[in-house]
Enzyme design. Sequence first.
Site, short mmCIF file in Angstrom:
data_model
loop_
_atom_site.label_atom_id
_atom_site.label_comp_id
_atom_site.label_asym_id
_atom_site.label_seq_id
_atom_site.Cartn_x
_atom_site.Cartn_y
_atom_site.Cartn_z
N GLY A 562 44.20 43.81 45.79
CA GLY A 562 42.93 43.16 45.53
C GLY A 562 42.69 43.08 44.03
O GLY A 562 43.13 43.94 43.26
N GLU A 563 41.98 42.03 43.62
CA GLU A 563 41.74 41.84 42.18
C GLU A 563 40.98 43.02 41.61
O GLU A 563 40.01 43.49 42.18
CB GLU A 563 40.96 40.54 41.95
CG GLU A 563 41.76 39.29 42.23
CD GLU A 563 41.13 38.07 41.59
OE1 GLU A 563 40.36 38.22 40.63
OE2 GLU A 563 41.39 36.96 42.07
N GLY A 564 41.41 43.49 40.46
CA GLY A 564 40.82 44.65 39.82
C GLY A 564 41.57 45.93 40.15
O GLY A 564 41.84 46.75 39.26
#
Length: 651
Positions: A562-564
């Site tokens: 997931g982004e981050g």
Amino acid sequence: MSVDGWNTVLVLGGIRSGKSEFAESLVTDAPVVRYVATAPEGDPEDTEWATRLAAHRARRPGSWTTEETTEDPRRLADVLESAEPNEMLLVDDLGGWVTVLLDPDHQPADDVATIAELAEAIRGCAARVVLVSPEVGLSLVPTTPLGRAFTDALGAANRAVADACDAVVLVVAGQPVWLKSVATATEPPAPVTATEPPAPAAVTAPTAAATAPVVASLADTEPTPEVQLPDVLTPTPPAAPMAEPGNPWAAPTMALPMVSTGLVIQPGMELPMPDEYAGPQAVDRLATLDVPGAGLGVLDRVVGFAAATQGTSTPAAWGSVRVLLLHGDHAGGAAAGTVAGESARRAAQARAGQGALARLAAESGASLQVVDTPASAPIEDQPALAPEQVESALRYGWRLAEQAADAGVQLLVLGACGAGTEAAAAAVLAATAGAEPPAVLGRVITDSGEIDDAAWMIRCAAVRDALHRTRRSSRGAKDILAELGGGDVAVATGVLLGATARRVPVLLDGPVGLAAGMVSRDLAGQARHWCLLADHGGHPAVRLAADVLGLTPLLDLRMDLGEGANALVALPLLRSVLALSATLPVHPSLAGTDDTDPAVDEPESTDPSYADPDLTEPDSTGPDFAEPEPAGPGPASTGADEQPATGWRAG
């Protein structure tokens, strides 16, 4: 231009600082503008002064009316008192007004009383007023009595007018720095302690309310209330490895005060660049460190990047890190293959301090801020956002970056969660880099781990239809955000611009951040030099955008948490590299000192009590026994506002 609910603004600046141009930009949206000229005509033989006045007159639109107050300095107060509520007054400038005030033709005159009358007229003025004044207090004290009288009178006038105005801005080399804003002119808002903050009306929904700008225009009769920024979470690691899954282990901290930019976000902004000398010097210094091997390899780019953004050849590891998780869905074919409500669940999970992102943030000691962005309409049928929503989202993102900078954050990690974000990023890449949608759209993976080719084709079709719909549209930055990018990309673009303005580096992770980087090129080309890409994650859109922006991924882990979250996995490694580069000493052969064991060159003792020190058991009670001291921390990072504005171009 829009200013946050202020009715009176004082614009200060030095000679040729751009103060007049900035003041004029503040009133361009006003329907009725009255220009109040205060400067005397001067000597008819002074052609240079006449040229200056002509240049000022040439910039004024034909719809403006001009009023002269050069004959009587007291008339300026009368003009302000008689102004109508629907008017906008631009007074340029108080330096000319003070010149007339000190003119012998107007003596004897009570300068102090006249200045006080002007301040009271500003406080009671019904119209909106922008006043321009030169700032001469930073120069040397004049050597002539007349010069000293002018600087004293102008300094007194500036202080009185600044106290009477709602806002004060200092323009330095064309860059506005707000000295007094609504945040300092009014009482601070009550701290927000609720776990779930209310979604901001202008940023969270594609309704009519969401189209209202974040800040009020000077032309509006009523200021728009400020939008509450989301709470900043400070996750902490679980007390035990097997903590109960139902117990949240993070709580939101008090919301920080909101910060207003007062800037026009438009193409061609001149924002700071990293230090062009510190980066190469830091990389060269690595070759001198006392390490047994060849060094840091490709990770020397991390040291160069940190050195340039911190303005020192011995950069410190980032201590305060904040993760911005942008949550916003895209409707239509862009979201094909996603489960309804899944992104909202992920955002709520992060707010509760649970899930991969929150746990990694806790392990890294990073704060977490979940930001709701405007939901985007189906791009194949209509624009993703209204133009007003784009302006609102850009300003909102800028304020998020300023909030982080004011809190002492040294590194921002930018991520996103939302349905259709990959397709929106692909559309932005197609519009800005000429990419083909199938080449930059990653495969659609279902929750069960299967590849959904049908959903992938729907996404490709949606992007191609959107590009066909906008084939004759402008490819300007704001037009791309409105037509294709949507709320999360627009807010991310504002974050990059705001972080650049405050000299805060950004660790990108995922298609949304890279798409924002592509859009930000037209608004401020300096933004990409403050960005670092830890890993491309195997995403084709990220790879292409990174290549265009000149961002070389540091790692090739191909993680998809997931982004981050992907960036947070790499963060400890990056910190370790910076800590080593800052604390390791220079190799003895290059330091110019002899660090060899002195016993090697000394003759062996004939004393029978002599024993080889390497074979003697240490006496923990002896005076010569000491525990080895750990290496001290590296030099403290300088503040984000103290970095040089020169540029070192990474990649």
